[in-house]
Design a protein around this motif. Structure first.
Motif, PDB file in Angstrom:
ATOM      1  N   ALA A  10       0.827  -1.216   0.000  1.00  0.00           N
ATOM      2  CA  ALA A  10       0.000   0.000   0.000  1.00  0.00           C
ATOM      3  C   ALA A  10       0.860   1.264   0.000  1.00  0.00           C
ATOM      4  CB  ALA A  10      -0.921  -0.006   1.216  1.00  0.00           C
ATOM      5  N   ILE A  23       3.189   2.001   2.244  1.00  0.00           N
ATOM      6  CA  ILE A  23       3.517   2.391   3.611  1.00  0.00           C
ATOM      7  C   ILE A  23       4.767   1.622   4.012  1.00  0.00           C
ATOM      8  CG2 ILE A  23       2.704   2.422   6.002  1.00  0.00           C
ATOM      9  CD1 ILE A  23      -0.190   2.357   4.747  1.00  0.00           C
ATOM     10  N   ILE A  80       2.689   6.975   9.015  1.00  0.00           N
ATOM     11  CA  ILE A  80       1.941   7.590   7.921  1.00  0.00           C
ATOM     12  C   ILE A  80       1.982   9.086   8.172  1.00  0.00           C
ATOM     13  CG2 ILE A  80      -0.305   7.802   6.803  1.00  0.00           C
ATOM     14  CD1 ILE A  80      -0.881   4.933   7.875  1.00  0.00           C
ATOM     15  N   ARG A 110      -4.696   0.704   4.508  1.00  0.00           N
ATOM     16  CA  ARG A 110      -4.650   0.364   3.078  1.00  0.00           C
ATOM     17  C   ARG A 110      -5.781   1.082   2.333  1.00  0.00           C
ATOM     18  NH1 ARG A 110      -2.162  -4.294   1.046  1.00  0.00           N
ATOM     19  NH2 ARG A 110      -4.095  -4.815  -0.032  1.00  0.00           N
ATOM     20  N   TRP A 166      -7.042   3.990   3.223  1.00  0.00           N
ATOM     21  CA  TRP A 166      -6.588   5.366   3.101  1.00  0.00           C
ATOM     22  C   TRP A 166      -5.652   5.525   1.912  1.00  0.00           C
ATOM     23  CZ3 TRP A 166      -4.765   6.737   8.751  1.00  0.00           C
ATOM     24  CH2 TRP A 166      -5.884   6.885   9.574  1.00  0.00           C
ATOM     25  N   ALA A 167      -4.734   4.581   1.755  1.00  0.00           N
ATOM     26  CA  ALA A 167      -3.777   4.656   0.645  1.00  0.00           C
ATOM     27  C   ALA A 167      -4.505   4.594  -0.698  1.00  0.00           C
ATOM     28  CB  ALA A 167      -2.746   3.536   0.763  1.00  0.00           C
ATOM     29  N   ARG A 168      -5.486   3.715  -0.816  1.00  0.00           N
ATOM     30  CA  ARG A 168      -6.242   3.620  -2.074  1.00  0.00           C
ATOM     31  C   ARG A 168      -6.982   4.915  -2.384  1.00  0.00           C
ATOM     32  NH1 ARG A 168      -7.186  -1.459  -0.085  1.00  0.00           N
ATOM     33  NH2 ARG A 168      -9.206  -0.937   0.833  1.00  0.00           N
ATOM     34  N   ARG A 214      -4.922  11.424   3.592  1.00  0.00           N
ATOM     35  CA  ARG A 214      -3.861  11.630   4.578  1.00  0.00           C
ATOM     36  C   ARG A 214      -4.482  12.174   5.848  1.00  0.00           C
ATOM     37  NH1 ARG A 214       0.879  15.083   2.632  1.00  0.00           N
ATOM     38  NH2 ARG A 214       1.596  14.605   4.728  1.00  0.00           N
TER      39      ARG A 214
END
Length: 177
Positions: free
Chosen positions: A55, A57, A75, A135, A137-139, A143
């Protein structure tokens, strides 16, 4: 749960599916802590680290004792003046006697909408939820306002010498802010 919006107002169905999958798969990794150093969290730590890295991170794996592995990741938030938030869970579980269970304690079986196994409520479920959320959040490109420090620790079910104690004593810089 399907009506609960994510940080961008959308339901992340993939995260909902991932939390079940991750919980089941983590349960299948036997991280029984019998005390006295008789545990090996490394396979679970590698599992978590691989999914964080996928992801975007960057995880750090840390060991005081070989096989007793911790994972820490940060993060970055949007407001550098905001204090960081630590979200943590442990990867080890207490012993389980299979003959005492109606479902094998390391099966991770999903039955009647419930994940069964040692760690399903302490604490591999929470580990999986944190993993699925970050994950998601990453998609979404989300932030958080403040830095989020994620720690998956070893040895919580015994002395914490190889887990949070080791991290606090030898790697406090990872938790700054």
């Amino acid at each position: 749960m399907a009506d609960a919006p994510g940080p961008l107002g959308l339901v992340d169905e993939q995260a909902l599916d991932e939390v079940v999958t991750f919980t089941s798969e983590l349960i299948r990794i036997d991280t029984t802590n019998r005390g006295g150093g008789d545990c090996r969290e490394r396979p679970a730590a590698e599992y978590v680290a691989e999914r964080l890295a996928a992801a975007g991170i960057g995880p750090t794996l840390l060991e005081r004792t070989p096989g007793r592995t911790n994972v820490v990741a940060r993060i970055p938030g949007t407001d550098p003046s905001a204090d960081a938030l630590l979200v943590h869970g442990h990867l080890d579980v207490v012993p389980a006697e299979p003959s005492d269970w109606s479902v094998h304690p390391f099966s991770g079986e999903v039955r009647d909408g419930v994940v069964w196994g040692r760690g399903a409520v302490d604490m591999k479920n929470m580990d999986a939820m944190v993993l699925a959320v970050v994950r998601g959040w990453a998609r979404e490109g989300f932030r958080p306002r403040r830095d989020i420090v994620i720690a998956y620790t070893a040895d919580e079910e015994a002395s914490a010498e190889d887990g949070s104690g080791f991290l606090a004593d030898r790697h406090a810089e990872l938790f700054e802010g």
